[in-house]
Design a protein around this motif. Structure first.
Motif, short mmCIF file in Angstrom:
data_model
loop_
_atom_site.label_atom_id
_atom_site.label_comp_id
_atom_site.label_asym_id
_atom_site.label_seq_id
_atom_site.Cartn_x
_atom_site.Cartn_y
_atom_site.Cartn_z
N ASP A 64 -1.16 -2.42 10.02
CA ASP A 64 -2.59 -2.50 9.74
C ASP A 64 -2.87 -1.76 8.43
OD1 ASP A 64 -3.27 -3.90 11.96
OD2 ASP A 64 -3.70 -2.12 13.17
N THR A 65 -3.84 -2.27 7.66
CA THR A 65 -4.22 -1.59 6.42
C THR A 65 -5.28 -0.53 6.70
OG1 THR A 65 -5.83 -3.33 5.99
CG2 THR A 65 -3.68 -3.55 4.95
N SER A 66 -5.01 0.25 7.74
CA SER A 66 -5.92 1.32 8.16
C SER A 66 -5.11 2.61 8.22
CB SER A 66 -6.46 1.01 9.56
OG SER A 66 -5.37 1.02 10.48
N GLU A 67 -5.78 3.70 8.53
CA GLU A 67 -5.09 4.98 8.69
C GLU A 67 -4.09 4.90 9.84
OE1 GLU A 67 -5.30 7.18 6.41
OE2 GLU A 67 -3.97 8.62 7.39
N ASN A 68 -4.39 4.12 10.88
CA ASN A 68 -3.44 3.92 11.99
C ASN A 68 -2.13 3.36 11.49
OD1 ASN A 68 -5.03 4.86 14.01
ND2 ASN A 68 -5.77 2.83 14.68
N GLY A 69 -2.22 2.37 10.61
CA GLY A 69 -1.02 1.77 10.03
C GLY A 69 -0.22 2.78 9.24
N VAL A 70 -0.93 3.62 8.49
CA VAL A 70 -0.26 4.65 7.68
C VAL A 70 0.48 5.64 8.58
CG1 VAL A 70 -0.64 6.53 6.04
CG2 VAL A 70 -1.95 4.42 5.81
N GLN A 71 -0.17 6.05 9.66
CA GLN A 71 0.45 7.03 10.56
C GLN A 71 1.63 6.42 11.32
OE1 GLN A 71 -0.15 10.17 10.27
NE2 GLN A 71 -1.84 9.79 8.83
N LYS A 72 1.56 5.12 11.61
CA LYS A 72 2.68 4.43 12.25
C LYS A 72 3.90 4.46 11.32
CE LYS A 72 4.02 0.19 14.59
NZ LYS A 72 4.18 -1.23 14.30
N LEU A 73 3.66 4.16 10.05
CA LEU A 73 4.74 4.20 9.06
C LEU A 73 5.35 5.59 9.00
CD1 LEU A 73 4.70 2.69 5.51
CD2 LEU A 73 5.23 5.10 5.76
N ARG A 74 4.49 6.60 8.92
CA ARG A 74 4.94 7.99 8.83
C ARG A 74 5.86 8.36 10.00
NH1 ARG A 74 0.53 12.78 8.89
NH2 ARG A 74 1.64 14.27 7.58
N ALA A 75 5.49 7.90 11.21
CA ALA A 75 6.28 8.22 12.41
C ALA A 75 7.60 7.47 12.44
CB ALA A 75 5.45 7.89 13.66
N GLU A 76 7.61 6.25 11.92
CA GLU A 76 8.80 5.40 12.02
C GLU A 76 9.89 5.70 11.00
OE1 GLU A 76 8.23 1.23 12.00
OE2 GLU A 76 7.17 1.18 13.92
N VAL A 77 9.51 6.19 9.83
CA VAL A 77 10.49 6.28 8.74
C VAL A 77 11.44 7.47 8.87
CG1 VAL A 77 9.06 5.03 7.07
CG2 VAL A 77 8.95 7.55 7.18
N THR A 78 11.28 8.27 9.91
CA THR A 78 12.14 9.44 10.06
C THR A 78 13.62 9.06 10.10
OG1 THR A 78 11.77 9.28 12.42
CG2 THR A 78 10.44 10.90 11.24
N VAL A 79 13.93 7.85 10.57
CA VAL A 79 15.34 7.43 10.69
C VAL A 79 15.83 6.70 9.43
CG1 VAL A 79 15.30 7.28 13.20
CG2 VAL A 79 14.70 5.28 11.85
N SER A 80 14.96 6.50 8.45
CA SER A 80 15.35 5.73 7.26
C SER A 80 15.69 6.65 6.10
CB SER A 80 14.21 4.80 6.84
OG SER A 80 13.83 3.98 7.91
N ASP A 81 16.60 6.19 5.24
CA ASP A 81 16.91 6.90 4.00
C ASP A 81 16.06 6.38 2.86
OD1 ASP A 81 19.14 8.26 5.26
OD2 ASP A 81 20.17 6.34 5.16
N ALA A 82 15.78 5.07 2.92
CA ALA A 82 14.96 4.45 1.87
C ALA A 82 13.89 3.59 2.54
CB ALA A 82 15.82 3.60 0.95
N VAL A 83 12.69 3.62 1.95
CA VAL A 83 11.55 2.95 2.54
C VAL A 83 10.93 2.03 1.48
CG1 VAL A 83 9.27 3.30 3.59
CG2 VAL A 83 11.10 4.97 3.98
#
Ligand SMILES: [Zn+2]
Length: 193
Positions: free
Chosen positions: A68-87
């Protein structure tokens, strides 16, 4: 190894049809070859192609999470990328300026991850588009791409909305492809009166 890596925020900027998504995917392919875990995100507003993958004009496909192009979407991304090296984030301009996308992407870079963001810097009126300007301010590297002006063939920095051969103006967000938009140079770009 990850704790020694230096993070980076790389911005890929330009008008429509300048190959931003292809460049983004090239960067992510390089990371994959280097053995790094990648994740790719795209905004929900962009439904030109598949909902679950990013497809370049060359037809290269990578699975993508639609946010989502909302703050919810931003926070979802923040939570998910912990396992990634590159985003990778495609079409970041669709996140409005009242979301924390630029701030969060920079925070992810501070964590030692490499963040690649494609962004349309101007809307069809020639004005700054959404989160683009703040991303520009926070980026380490900026790659500025051009398209080919549909009128004269010069380098195009603008995206003109065109309907039936005439320039039209309206809401900032109107999803479309070649039937609705064309790249223009500064001389050929028509501004709203
Ligand atoms: Zn031109």
């Amino acid at each position: 190894m990850n704790s020694l890596r230096k993070g980076k925020l790389v911005l890929i900027m330009g008008p429509m049809f300048s190959g931003k998504t292809s460049r983004l995917i090239e960067f992510l392919e390089r990371e994959m070859i280097a053995g790094r875990r990648i994740s790719l995100y795209k905004p929900k507003v962009d439904s030109r192609y598949s909902e679950t993958e990013v497809v370049t004009h060359k037809g290269i496909r990578l699975p993508a999470t639609v946010l989502d192009t909302s703050e919810n979407g931003v926070q979802k991304l923040r939570a998910e990328v912990t396992v990634s090296d590159a985003v990778g984030v495609d079409e970041a301009q669709f996140w409005p300026t009242d979301t924390n996308l630029p701030r969060i992407l920079e925070e992810i870079a501070f964590l030692g991850k490499t963040v690649y963001v494609s962004v349309l810097n101007r809307d069809h009126r020639g004005e700054p588009f959404g989160s683009a300007m703040e991303l520009l301010a926070r980026a380490d590297d900026v790659e500025s791409l051009t398209a080919v002006c549909a009128r004269c063939g010069d380098d195009a920095y603008f995206t003109q909305r065109v309907l039936g051969g005439r320039e039209v103006f309206g809401e900032q967000v109107q999803v479309g492809g070649k039937e609705l938009y064309e790249p223009r140079c500064r001389n050929c770009f028509v501004r709203p009166t």
